[in-house]
Motif scaffolding. Structure first.
Motif, PDB file in Angstrom:
ATOM      1  N   GLY A   9     -14.405  10.684  -3.791  1.00 49.31           N
ATOM      2  CA  GLY A   9     -13.884   9.415  -4.439  1.00 49.31           C
ATOM      3  C   GLY A   9     -12.416   9.613  -5.007  1.00 49.31           C
ATOM      4  O   GLY A   9     -11.758   8.728  -5.200  1.00 49.31           O
ATOM      5  N   ALA A  10     -12.091  10.939  -5.331  1.00 55.14           N
ATOM      6  CA  ALA A  10     -10.654  11.158  -5.793  1.00 55.14           C
ATOM      7  C   ALA A  10      -9.435  10.652  -4.840  1.00 55.14           C
ATOM      8  O   ALA A  10      -9.859  10.875  -3.616  1.00 55.14           O
ATOM      9  N   VAL A  11      -8.406  10.200  -5.287  1.00 53.92           N
ATOM     10  CA  VAL A  11      -7.436   9.707  -4.352  1.00 53.92           C
ATOM     11  C   VAL A  11      -6.160  10.424  -4.871  1.00 53.92           C
ATOM     12  O   VAL A  11      -5.891  10.756  -5.968  1.00 53.92           O
ATOM     13  N   GLY A  12      -5.478  10.695  -3.785  1.00 55.07           N
ATOM     14  CA  GLY A  12      -4.083  11.384  -4.103  1.00 55.07           C
ATOM     15  C   GLY A  12      -3.119  10.415  -4.805  1.00 55.07           C
ATOM     16  O   GLY A  12      -3.010   9.072  -4.407  1.00 55.07           O
ATOM     17  N   ARG A  13      -2.274  10.858  -5.642  1.00 54.39           N
ATOM     18  CA  ARG A  13      -1.046  10.257  -6.200  1.00 54.39           C
ATOM     19  C   ARG A  13       0.076  10.278  -5.734  1.00 54.39           C
ATOM     20  O   ARG A  13       0.681  11.395  -5.821  1.00 54.39           O
TER      21      ARG A  13
ATOM     22  N   ALA B  16      -4.605   1.228  10.372  1.00 53.46           N
ATOM     23  CA  ALA B  16      -5.433   1.974  11.479  1.00 53.46           C
ATOM     24  C   ALA B  16      -4.556   2.660  12.363  1.00 53.46           C
ATOM     25  O   ALA B  16      -4.898   3.694  12.892  1.00 53.46           O
ATOM     26  N   GLY B  17      -3.579   1.718  12.822  1.00 50.96           N
ATOM     27  CA  GLY B  17      -2.778   2.086  13.786  1.00 50.96           C
ATOM     28  C   GLY B  17      -1.875   3.610  13.179  1.00 50.96           C
ATOM     29  O   GLY B  17      -1.301   4.371  14.135  1.00 50.96           O
ATOM     30  N   ARG B  18      -1.600   3.663  11.986  1.00 52.59           N
ATOM     31  CA  ARG B  18      -0.900   4.766  11.452  1.00 52.59           C
ATOM     32  C   ARG B  18      -1.936   5.982  11.473  1.00 52.59           C
ATOM     33  O   ARG B  18      -1.399   7.174  11.150  1.00 52.59           O
ATOM     34  N   GLY B  19      -3.200   5.852  11.766  1.00 59.00           N
ATOM     35  CA  GLY B  19      -4.071   7.069  11.638  1.00 59.00           C
ATOM     36  C   GLY B  19      -4.730   7.061  10.418  1.00 59.00           C
ATOM     37  O   GLY B  19      -5.481   8.055   9.831  1.00 59.00           O
ATOM     38  N   ASP B  20      -4.494   6.157   9.512  1.00 60.05           N
ATOM     39  CA  ASP B  20      -5.295   6.060   8.027  1.00 60.05           C
ATOM     40  C   ASP B  20      -6.730   5.865   8.444  1.00 60.05           C
ATOM     41  O   ASP B  20      -7.286   5.223   9.187  1.00 60.05           O
ATOM     42  N   VAL B  21      -7.647   6.584   7.557  1.00 58.38           N
ATOM     43  CA  VAL B  21      -9.204   6.649   7.962  1.00 58.38           C
ATOM     44  C   VAL B  21      -9.899   5.500   7.146  1.00 58.38           C
ATOM     45  O   VAL B  21     -10.780   5.005   7.684  1.00 58.38           O
ATOM     46  N   VAL B  22      -9.359   5.428   6.010  1.00 59.14           N
ATOM     47  CA  VAL B  22     -10.257   4.638   5.232  1.00 59.14           C
ATOM     48  C   VAL B  22      -8.841   3.685   4.304  1.00 59.14           C
ATOM     49  O   VAL B  22      -7.753   4.439   4.341  1.00 59.14           O
ATOM     50  N   ALA B  23      -9.304   2.818   3.722  1.00 60.53           N
ATOM     51  CA  ALA B  23      -8.384   1.900   2.752  1.00 60.53           C
ATOM     52  C   ALA B  23      -9.401   1.559   1.477  1.00 60.53           C
ATOM     53  O   ALA B  23     -10.355   1.493   1.691  1.00 60.53           O
ATOM     54  N   THR B  24      -8.624   1.767   0.453  1.00 59.53           N
ATOM     55  CA  THR B  24      -9.139   1.278  -0.997  1.00 59.53           C
ATOM     56  C   THR B  24      -8.407   0.550  -1.694  1.00 59.53           C
ATOM     57  O   THR B  24      -7.139   0.672  -1.870  1.00 59.53           O
ATOM     58  N   LEU B  25      -8.878  -0.325  -2.624  1.00 60.08           N
ATOM     59  CA  LEU B  25      -8.184  -1.094  -3.563  1.00 60.08           C
ATOM     60  C   LEU B  25      -8.957  -1.397  -5.052  1.00 60.08           C
ATOM     61  O   LEU B  25     -10.189  -1.008  -4.791  1.00 60.08           O
ATOM     62  N   ARG B  26      -8.259  -1.963  -5.960  1.00 59.76           N
ATOM     63  CA  ARG B  26      -8.845  -2.567  -7.159  1.00 59.76           C
ATOM     64  C   ARG B  26      -8.886  -3.998  -7.181  1.00 59.76           C
ATOM     65  O   ARG B  26      -7.758  -4.396  -7.237  1.00 59.76           O
ATOM     66  N   ALA B  27      -9.947  -4.630  -7.253  1.00 57.17           N
ATOM     67  CA  ALA B  27     -10.195  -5.758  -7.120  1.00 57.17           C
ATOM     68  C   ALA B  27      -9.921  -6.765  -8.333  1.00 57.17           C
ATOM     69  O   ALA B  27     -10.441  -6.475  -9.240  1.00 57.17           O
ATOM     70  N   SER B  28      -9.002  -7.665  -8.164  1.00 56.29           N
ATOM     71  CA  SER B  28      -8.778  -8.410  -9.676  1.00 56.29           C
ATOM     72  C   SER B  28     -10.088  -9.693  -9.505  1.00 56.29           C
ATOM     73  O   SER B  28     -10.186 -10.101 -10.456  1.00 56.29           O
ATOM     74  N   GLU B  29     -10.521  -9.997  -8.384  1.00 58.80           N
ATOM     75  CA  GLU B  29     -11.470 -10.811  -8.127  1.00 58.80           C
ATOM     76  C   GLU B  29     -12.625 -10.228  -7.326  1.00 58.80           C
ATOM     77  O   GLU B  29     -12.175  -9.841  -6.422  1.00 58.80           O
TER      78      GLU B  29
ATOM     79  N   GLY C  44     -15.977  17.419   0.492  1.00 58.63           N
ATOM     80  CA  GLY C  44     -14.683  18.225  -0.186  1.00 58.63           C
ATOM     81  C   GLY C  44     -13.388  17.966   0.607  1.00 58.63           C
ATOM     82  O   GLY C  44     -12.349  18.306   0.199  1.00 58.63           O
ATOM     83  N   ARG C  45     -13.484  17.222   1.987  1.00 59.27           N
ATOM     84  CA  ARG C  45     -12.485  17.119   2.959  1.00 59.27           C
ATOM     85  C   ARG C  45     -11.581  16.048   2.316  1.00 59.27           C
ATOM     86  O   ARG C  45     -12.086  15.074   1.705  1.00 59.27           O
ATOM     87  N   ARG C  46     -10.331  15.880   2.571  1.00 63.80           N
ATOM     88  CA  ARG C  46      -9.472  14.815   2.186  1.00 63.80           C
ATOM     89  C   ARG C  46      -9.043  14.037   3.444  1.00 63.80           C
ATOM     90  O   ARG C  46      -8.408  14.770   4.491  1.00 63.80           O
ATOM     91  N   VAL C  47      -9.244  13.009   3.588  1.00 66.18           N
ATOM     92  CA  VAL C  47      -9.033  12.171   4.637  1.00 66.18           C
ATOM     93  C   VAL C  47      -7.850  11.109   4.408  1.00 66.18           C
ATOM     94  O   VAL C  47      -7.695  10.662   3.116  1.00 66.18           O
ATOM     95  N   PRO C  48      -6.772  10.847   5.552  1.00 66.15           N
ATOM     96  CA  PRO C  48      -5.673   9.758   5.446  1.00 66.15           C
ATOM     97  C   PRO C  48      -6.263   8.551   4.785  1.00 66.15           C
ATOM     98  O   PRO C  48      -7.278   8.080   5.336  1.00 66.15           O
TER      99      PRO C  48
ATOM    100  N   SER D 173       0.829  -1.260  -0.211  1.00 62.86           N
ATOM    101  CA  SER D 173      -0.067   0.074  -0.065  1.00 62.86           C
ATOM    102  C   SER D 173       0.852   1.315   0.112  1.00 62.86           C
ATOM    103  O   SER D 173       1.954   1.122   0.451  1.00 62.86           O
ATOM    104  N   PHE D 174       0.149   2.279  -0.452  1.00 64.02           N
ATOM    105  CA  PHE D 174       0.997   3.594  -0.166  1.00 64.02           C
ATOM    106  C   PHE D 174       0.022   4.754   0.493  1.00 64.02           C
ATOM    107  O   PHE D 174      -1.095   4.805   0.296  1.00 64.02           O
ATOM    108  N   ALA D 175       0.713   5.600   1.038  1.00 67.03           N
ATOM    109  CA  ALA D 175      -0.125   6.576   1.946  1.00 67.03           C
ATOM    110  C   ALA D 175      -0.696   7.743   0.767  1.00 67.03           C
ATOM    111  O   ALA D 175       0.196   8.137  -0.247  1.00 67.03           O
ATOM    112  N   SER D 176      -1.861   7.936   0.930  1.00 61.84           N
ATOM    113  CA  SER D 176      -2.732   8.963   0.134  1.00 61.84           C
ATOM    114  C   SER D 176      -3.591   9.712   0.637  1.00 61.84           C
ATOM    115  O   SER D 176      -3.658   9.658   2.001  1.00 61.84           O
TER     116      SER D 176
END
Length: 432
Positions: free
Chosen positions: A208-212, A134-147, A99-103, A89-92
């Motif tokens: 839904g936009a994510v940081g690069r 979660a321990g780092r303070g990330d509020v959400v996680a997202t991914l693109r699913a192969s299955e 309009g807020r951006r969450v970790p 994963s990477f931090a984003s």
């Protein structure tokens, strides 16, 4: 009198031996050391059946292609000392309604070798990653699913969808009232890479936009440098005030010069203002020597057809899930976004993996937070379903009708849909 046990066969002995060997195997889940990153790429590519040549460690390092270069976020599964599975994963950041951006943890590189599946290794990898994020303070996680059948059990739900739009240029006629946009100019796709990164950081504000990350840009730059076809890029706006860009490439055929079905693929489209969007679209749909323009990733409710006199000039040729979203801190996530309407609803959330998220939350236009209740909540949902509705791309009524959300108060379903509604569909526009 008990029946005699059936005679043991060679196959039985083989299965029992395999079971004993699996039980005896030493399993370790840990973050990877720098010298193990190339091995992790091999494991992932093998697990995904990417059987083409893999760049050497030195080559990947020199071209910025070393995944996302956040080694403390990359976990490996080791069986008897052998690396057999990984998750990265990477931090984003993630833009939420309002309009807020969450970790945000952008999850990628998930794979277990076919020789070691069905042993719970993926579950242990995913749990370790979720707890770490979660321990780092990330509020959400997202991914693109192969299955599509894997990630719901880890709390991920489909939050956004993406479509492929095909535009037949001979049929494009803009309505007189359609916006025109500002100046558009060609730039070198490699030389302007830092410009693209700045524009995206400023322009990607839709839900839904994510940081690069810099690693994301480095890897994409390597793809552009190594592409077999010509890469073209345009930016919108005066120098120093650019607010949009598009990257595109021709789909070369042996008979390109006489082919009557010449196509261009738009591989990245970012517009921070209505003017930028209009200017870039007019450029792309006005290309000479081209019959079709295909936008590989666009929102399903994109207004382009409505701006043309012939809406059938635009066809949606494919629609599929885009963002799978997982709430890591339900309290922080629900409090970060805005809500609409005058209603109020209570939601009981169940999260088997991150128990701190389980509880009852009250949601209204004034905000959202955990509450104590003496009676049952209006709605009861799993964490994956809450992730699906969080951005507004999936509706509460859909999941209720599917039996995935329990409506203890049926009237609360419509109230929840109003509260979570967004003006436009959420859309990430960034793959990883």
């Amino acid at each position: 009198m008990d029946e005699a046990a059936p005679p043991r066969t060679l196959a039985d002995e083989s299965r029992n031996g395999l079971a004993r060997s699996r039980e005896a195997a030493a399993v370790e889940i840990r973050t990877l050391a720098p010298e193990e990153r190339h091995a992790a790429r091999r494991v992932f590519r093998t697990a995904m059946l990417f059987l083409g040549p893999l760049p050497s460690a030195e080559s990947a390092e020199n071209t910025g292609g070393d995944a996302f270069a956040e080694l403390d976020r990359r976990f490996g599964a080791f069986v008897d000392g052998e690396l057999v599975g990984c998750v990265d994963s990477f931090a984003s950041w993630l833009t939420v309604p309002g309009g807020r951006r969450v970790p945000h943890a952008a999850v990628s590189g998930v794979g277990v070798l076919a020789t070691h599946t069905r042993r719970g290794l993926l579950t242990r990898l995913m749990r370790a990653q979720l707890e770490d994020a979660a321990g780092r303070g990330d509020v959400v996680a997202t991914l693109r699913a192969s299955e599509a059948t894997i990630y719901e059990r880890f709390g991920y739900g489909v939050a956004t969808q993406v479509g492929r739009l095909e535009v037949t240029l001979a049929r494009v006629r803009w309505r007189p009232t359609a916006p025109v946009g500002g100046p558009v100019r060609l730039v070198g796709p490699v030389d302007a890479w830092d410009l693209f990164a700045r524009v995206h950081e400023e322009a990607a504000h839709q839900p839904g936009a994510v940081g690069r990350s810099s690693g994301w840009w480095n890897r994409r730059l390597r793809w552009v440098r190594e592409a077999a076809t010509a890469q073209l890029a345009v930016v919108h706006g005066e120098p120093g005030a650019e607010d949009g860009f598009a990257l595109y490439e021709p789909v070369r055929t042996p008979d390109w010069h006489v082919d009557g079905n010449r196509a261009v693929h738009v591989t990245d489209f970012v517009a921070g203002t209505p003017a930028a969007r209009a200017g870039l679209l007019r450029h792309l749909t006005g290309l000479d020597f081209v019959d079709r323009v295909e936008f590989l990733e666009m929102s399903l409710d994109d207004p382009l057809p409505a701006a043309l006199t012939d809406a059938r000039a635009v066809r949606l040729t494919r629609a599929e899930d885009e963002t799978w979203l997982r709430l890591l801190d339900a309290q922080a996530a629900l409090a970060a976004r805005t809500y609409t309407g005058t209603g109020r609803v209570t939601v009981e959330v169940v999260d088997p993996l991150l128990a701190a998220n389980s509880g009852v939350y009250e949601i209204s236009a004034a905000g959202a937070g955990r509450v104590s209740t003496s009676g049952p909540a209006d709605l009861r949902t799993g964490i994956a379903e809450l992730g699906a509705v969080y951005l507004g791309g999936t509706r509460w009524w859909q999941l209720t009708a599917a039996g995935r959300v329990e409506a203890r108060n049926p009237a609360a379903v419509a109230t929840a849909d109003t509260l979570f509604a967004t003006a436009a569909l959420p859309f990430a526009a960034t793959g990883f």
